[in-house]
Write an enzyme that holds these catalytic residues in place. Structure first.
Site, PDB file in Angstrom:
ATOM      1  N   ASP A 132     -12.325  -9.283   4.431  1.00 13.98           N
ATOM      2  CA  ASP A 132     -13.551  -9.328   3.614  1.00 13.98           C
ATOM      3  C   ASP A 132     -14.087 -10.758   3.589  1.00 13.98           C
ATOM      4  OD1 ASP A 132     -13.463  -6.626   2.919  1.00 13.98           O
ATOM      5  OD2 ASP A 132     -14.014  -7.029   0.831  1.00 13.98           O
TER       6      ASP A 132
ATOM      7  N   TYR B  88       0.831  -1.212   0.000  1.00 12.60           N
ATOM      8  CA  TYR B  88       0.000   0.000   0.000  1.00 12.60           C
ATOM      9  C   TYR B  88       0.866   1.263   0.000  1.00 12.60           C
ATOM     10  CZ  TYR B  88      -4.587  -2.117   0.852  1.00 12.60           C
ATOM     11  OH  TYR B  88      -5.763  -2.808   0.733  1.00 12.60           O
TER      12      TYR B  88
ATOM     13  N   ASP C 108      -2.519 -18.442   1.820  1.00 11.22           N
ATOM     14  CA  ASP C 108      -3.469 -19.266   1.052  1.00 11.22           C
ATOM     15  C   ASP C 108      -4.140 -20.297   1.962  1.00 11.22           C
ATOM     16  OD1 ASP C 108      -0.935 -20.374   1.276  1.00 11.22           O
ATOM     17  OD2 ASP C 108      -0.840 -21.160  -0.769  1.00 11.22           O
TER      18      ASP C 108
ATOM     19  N   ASP D 217      -6.424  -7.043   4.281  1.00  7.99           N
ATOM     20  CA  ASP D 217      -7.539  -6.464   3.522  1.00  7.99           C
ATOM     21  C   ASP D 217      -8.393  -7.584   2.934  1.00  7.99           C
ATOM     22  OD1 ASP D 217      -9.060  -4.478   2.146  1.00  7.99           O
ATOM     23  OD2 ASP D 217      -7.960  -4.992   0.311  1.00  7.99           O
TER      24      ASP D 217
ATOM     25  N   LYS E  73       3.417 -15.048   3.776  1.00  9.31           N
ATOM     26  CA  LYS E  73       3.713 -15.890   2.610  1.00  9.31           C
ATOM     27  C   LYS E  73       5.225 -16.103   2.605  1.00  9.31           C
ATOM     28  CE  LYS E  73       2.437 -18.011  -1.222  1.00  9.31           C
ATOM     29  NZ  LYS E  73       1.632 -19.246  -1.201  1.00  9.31           N
TER      30      LYS E  73
HETATM   31  C1  IPM Z   1     -10.515  -1.273   3.539  1.00  7.47           C
HETATM   32  C2  IPM Z   1     -10.695  -0.785   2.133  1.00  7.47           C
HETATM   33  C3  IPM Z   1      -9.525   0.128   1.769  1.00  7.47           C
HETATM   34  C4  IPM Z   1      -8.254  -0.695   1.867  1.00  7.47           C
HETATM   35  C5  IPM Z   1      -9.649   0.807   0.406  1.00  7.47           C
HETATM   36  C6  IPM Z   1     -10.927   1.607   0.290  1.00  7.47           C
HETATM   37  C7  IPM Z   1      -8.456   1.656   0.096  1.00  7.47           C
HETATM   38  O1  IPM Z   1     -10.818  -1.852   1.243  1.00  7.47           O
HETATM   39  O2  IPM Z   1     -10.434  -0.436   4.451  1.00  7.47           O
HETATM   40  O3  IPM Z   1     -10.476  -2.481   3.733  1.00  7.47           O
HETATM   41  O4  IPM Z   1      -7.891  -1.400   0.931  1.00  7.47           O
HETATM   42  O5  IPM Z   1      -7.598  -0.625   2.907  1.00  7.47           O
HETATM   43 MG    MG Z   2     -10.943  -3.758   2.208  1.00  9.57          MG
END
Ligand code: IPM
Ligand code: MG
Length: 394
Positions: free
Chosen positions: A266, A159, A238, A262, A206
């Site tokens: 999710d 990032y 993984d 990240d 990893k």
């Molecule tokens: C999160 C989001 C952000 C990230 C994006 C919007 C830049 O996906 O906070 O998880 O990747 O950190």
């Molecule tokens: Mg995210």
């Protein structure tokens, strides 16, 4: 002596009723709609517990670009550096997603804010409310009892590494880079959190391929030696992705880098039934920032149907982590739980068993939780007594 006692008791009273300045950054899409409900809950808590919360708003993301040309204007940044906590909505707009050539992007505001405020640790608790067991696409018997706390590193990795193009644009690169101190400081936070939970840390990397992951693993192992009471496990990313849905109960605290975190959070949101339920805290050097993990959701923006519970649960995290208001935080979680128990749902967490008159819009859900808080606390005066007790002994 009397004088001394008087001063102590004044001090205790001061401690009980806290004054806090909160900056709200609604941002883009459903950010406005959900932070309004978070604020509503903060106001109810202030009223009931006698705290004084003042609010200020700031611009960030696409909204800020429209108004100032900058995704994180100086004016917003200076407000953020002078407050006690931040309640954030979301940033993003489809216009930018579909045009990778645009140079100014809403997400840059979020990344800059994380970096400027030193918010290096992103805590994402994956807590499953029993009432939502069936809202997930994963089988209830696999999910039941899952409770995971992610520590995602937030100011390093690809990032923030050097990025660019070469060969007249035909080659692109993003450097994955970590320094030992960056790994150490978040590792300590993860181990300390594990001491208050099931005493297990799973570090995800990893290391079979990446040098930065080998530094990650080596550093986490070293930090781990200072916490002999904690079981430390290492997984490749993984494998971790697979195990999260195969056996989510085998995780307690998960410690990982920015990119892996990240993606995995999710995925893990499915363990909680819906992304609309998940809150997060970003902490580090000074002020804390609290936000839902869901994004700006432009497909439902303006319809008033977004789920505000992640924003409300982010407020619970704020009260606990930034203000040390454990009781206040707890009652919010209880109020959310009770609202779900009574069958109320927003559309994203409704299923075929949800009665149609119990499917609520965003503001209605905020009102339900607020009412729940008032009713519960009015009935249960012991809650308030316990609150004073806790404040006076801490
Ligand atoms: C999160 C989001 C952000 C990230 C994006 C919007 C830049 O996906 O906070 O998880 O990747 O950190
Ligand atoms: Mg995210």
């Amino acid at each position: 002596m009397k004088d001394f006692r008087q001063r102590v008791s004044n001090y205790k009273n001061l401690e009980l009723k806290m004054k806090k300045k909160i900056v709200i950054l609604p941002g883009d899409g459903i950010g406005k709609e959900v932070t309004a409900e978070g604020k509503k809950v903060l106001e109810v808590i202030a009223e009931i517990f006698g705290h004084e919360f003042s609010f200020e708003e700031g611009l960030i993301g696409h909204e800020a670009i429209n108004a100032t040309g900058n995704s994180l204007p100086e004016e917003t940044l200076s407000k953020l550096k002078n407050c006690d906590a931040i309640l954030f909505g979301a940033v993003g707009h489809p216009k930018y997603d579909n045009d990778p050539t645009l140079k100014v992007r809403p997400e840059q505001g979020l990344l800059k804010m994380r970096k400027e405020l030193g918010l290096y640790a992103n805590l994402r608790p994956i807590k499953l409310f029993d009432e939502l067991l069936s809202a997930s696409s994963i089988k209830p018997e696999i999910l039941k009892g899952s409770n995971i706390l992610f520590f995602r590193e937030l100011t390093g990795d690809v990032y923030f590494g050097e990025k660019g193009r070469k060969d007249e644009g035909a080659t692109a690169f993003d450097l994955m880079i970590y320094q030992r101190y960056e790994i150490e400081r978040i590792a300590h936070k993860a181990f300390k959190a594990a001491q208050t939970r099931k005493k297990k840390v799973t570090s995800v990397d990893k290391a079979n391929v990446l040098e930065s992951s080998r530094l990650w693993r080596e550093t986490v192992q070293q930090v781990g030696k200072q916490y002999p009471d904690i079981q430390l496990e290492h997984l490749f990313v993984d494998t971790a992705a697979m195990k999260l849905i195969q056996n989510p109960r085998s995780f307690d605290v998960v410690l990982t880098g920015n990119l892996f975190g990240d993606i995995l959070t999710d995925e893990a949101s499915q363990i909680a039934g819906s992304m609309g339920m998940l809150a997060s805290a970003s902490i580090g050097d000074s002020v804390g920032l609290y936000e839902p993990i869901h994004g700006s959701a432009h497909d439902i923006t303006g319809k008033g149907i977004a789920n505000p519970l992640a924003s409300i649960l982010s407020v619970a995290l704020m009260l606990d982590i930034s203000f040390g208001m454990k009781k206040e935080s707890e009652v919010i979680i209880k109020a959310v739980e009770q609202t779900l128990k009574e069958g109320f749902r927003t559309a994203d967490i409704a299923d075929e068993r949800t009665l149609s008159n119990k499917i609520l819009k965003t503001a209605e859900m905020g009102n339900k939780v607020a009412k729940q808080l008032r009713d519960k606390l009015a009935l249960d005066s012991t809650v308030l007594q316990t609150a004073s007790y806790n404040a006076s002994i801490s």
